[in-house]
Design a protein around this motif. Structure first.
Motif, short mmCIF file in Angstrom:
data_model
loop_
_atom_site.label_atom_id
_atom_site.label_comp_id
_atom_site.label_asym_id
_atom_site.label_seq_id
_atom_site.Cartn_x
_atom_site.Cartn_y
_atom_site.Cartn_z
N ARG A 187 0.86 -1.18 0.00
CA ARG A 187 0.00 0.00 0.00
C ARG A 187 0.90 1.23 0.00
N VAL A 191 1.01 5.71 -0.47
CA VAL A 191 0.42 7.03 -0.68
C VAL A 191 1.54 7.94 -1.19
N ARG A 250 -2.69 5.26 -3.53
CA ARG A 250 -3.49 6.48 -3.37
C ARG A 250 -2.56 7.68 -3.46
N TRP A 268 -3.43 7.50 4.67
CA TRP A 268 -4.08 6.58 3.72
C TRP A 268 -5.59 6.82 3.68
#
Length: 327
Positions: A169, A171, A197, A248
């Motif tokens: 994950r 950002v 993201r 996040w």
């Protein structure tokens, strides 16, 4: 709501379910609501108490019967309360991280520019040494790597992690994504499983591996004397991981240039979000939109999916935190 992401507020999935049930008036009393949600009564009571404590509901009126439920706050007001708390949390974590960076600079100075270790905090100095240390950390990843990054972006072999089945994950700061070629490359990684993201003003650069060790790269381009921190202490990692989760939650999915990146949702989606935030039920939303209730429900489902949200309140929180609902 947002299970595991609001622990600092003492809220979780149980509180979200209870809050949405209160909004929908699904039960006349606490005992009935406990049965409806399939929760032990004491667990429901604790969840309702936390909703009241955090401004999502007010206690039953003195004239209400003994089994009466709290009265839910308006969703828009509850969302504002949530966002203000999250912003305060993010500022606090950012300040803590800034103090850690200052400590890294001091450690590097004390060691005369050499890599060293102070307890569970290791200082790595120099571009090549930092790259090698980061590569060793990623080679040892087994479950998940999370990343906050801003220009100059940290060079990491994300593709190899994904190929090994490691969840990633990330950002990224929006300011570093002006190059369409970079965006296309990232989109390709998303197709391979990267959860990505973007956000404005990412407050830090960090790489956390399996929630056990965190790398803090240099804040600027890595020169000969640039220092990175490798943190293995559980207390310090416990400070940094909530920072990642807070960023996040507020970030948005990456939108490729050809998809037409926009500052917010189309007008129809914005109207639907506003109706959800106002707490309207499906039938009322359908009437306001001038469509059949089944059509309204399909639109709501698509909206939740686009926001990566499990529930309507979570969708409203994410949309509001991104400024899509106004003040």
């Amino acid at each position: 709501m947002i299970q595991g992401e609001l622990t600092t507020l003492g809220l979780g999935r149980t509180e979200e379910r209870a809050y949405e049930a209160l909004l929908a008036e699904q039960a006349d009393g606490a005992e009935e609501l406990a049965r409806l949600l399939d929760l032990p009564r004491e667990r429901l009571d604790a969840a309702l108490d936390r909703l009241v404590a955090h401004g999502f509901a007010r206690p039953p009126d003195p004239s209400d019967e003994g089994d009466a439920l709290p009265h839910p706050a308006a969703p828009a007001a509850a969302l504002r309360t949530l966002i203000h708390r999250r912003q305060a949390e993010l500022h606090m974590k950012s300040a803590e991280l800034a103090r850690l960076r200052m400590a890294a600079d001091r450690f590097a100075g004390d060691s005369g520019g050499r890599g060293g270790e102070r307890g569970r905090v290791e200082v790595v100095t120099g571009r090549r040494a930092i790259a090698e240390r980061a590569a060793r950390l990623l080679d040892g990843a087994e479950r998940e790597v999370v990343l906050l990054d801003r220009p100059p972006f940290t060079a990491l072999d994300v593709e190899s992690l994904l190929a090994r089945g490691v969840r990633v994950r990330a950002v990224l700061d929006r300011s570093g994504l002006a190059d369409p070629g970079r965006v296309r490359a990232l989109t390709g990684l998303v197709g391979r499983g990267l959860r990505l993201r973007v956000a404005a003003d990412v407050p830090a650069r960090l790489v956390a591996v399996d929630r056990r060790v965190t790398l803090l790269p240099p804040t600027e381009a890595a020169g000969p004397r640039a220092a990175a921190l490798v943190i293995g202490d559980g207390l310090l990692c416990g400070t940094l991981l909530p920072l990642f989760e807070a960023v996040w939650e507020r970030a948005e999915p990456l939108v490729a240039p050809e998809d037409g990146a926009a500052a917010g949702p189309p007008g129809a989606q914005r109207e639907l979000l506003a109706l959800l935030a106002a707490g309207l039920k499906d039938e009322a939303i359908a009437r306001r939109l001038g469509v059949h209730v089944h059509t309204a429900r399909r639109r709501i489902s698509r909206l939740l999916e686009s926001l990566d949200a499990r529930t309507r309140f979570q969708a409203g929180a994410r949309a509001s935190s991104r400024g899509w609902l106004g003040d």
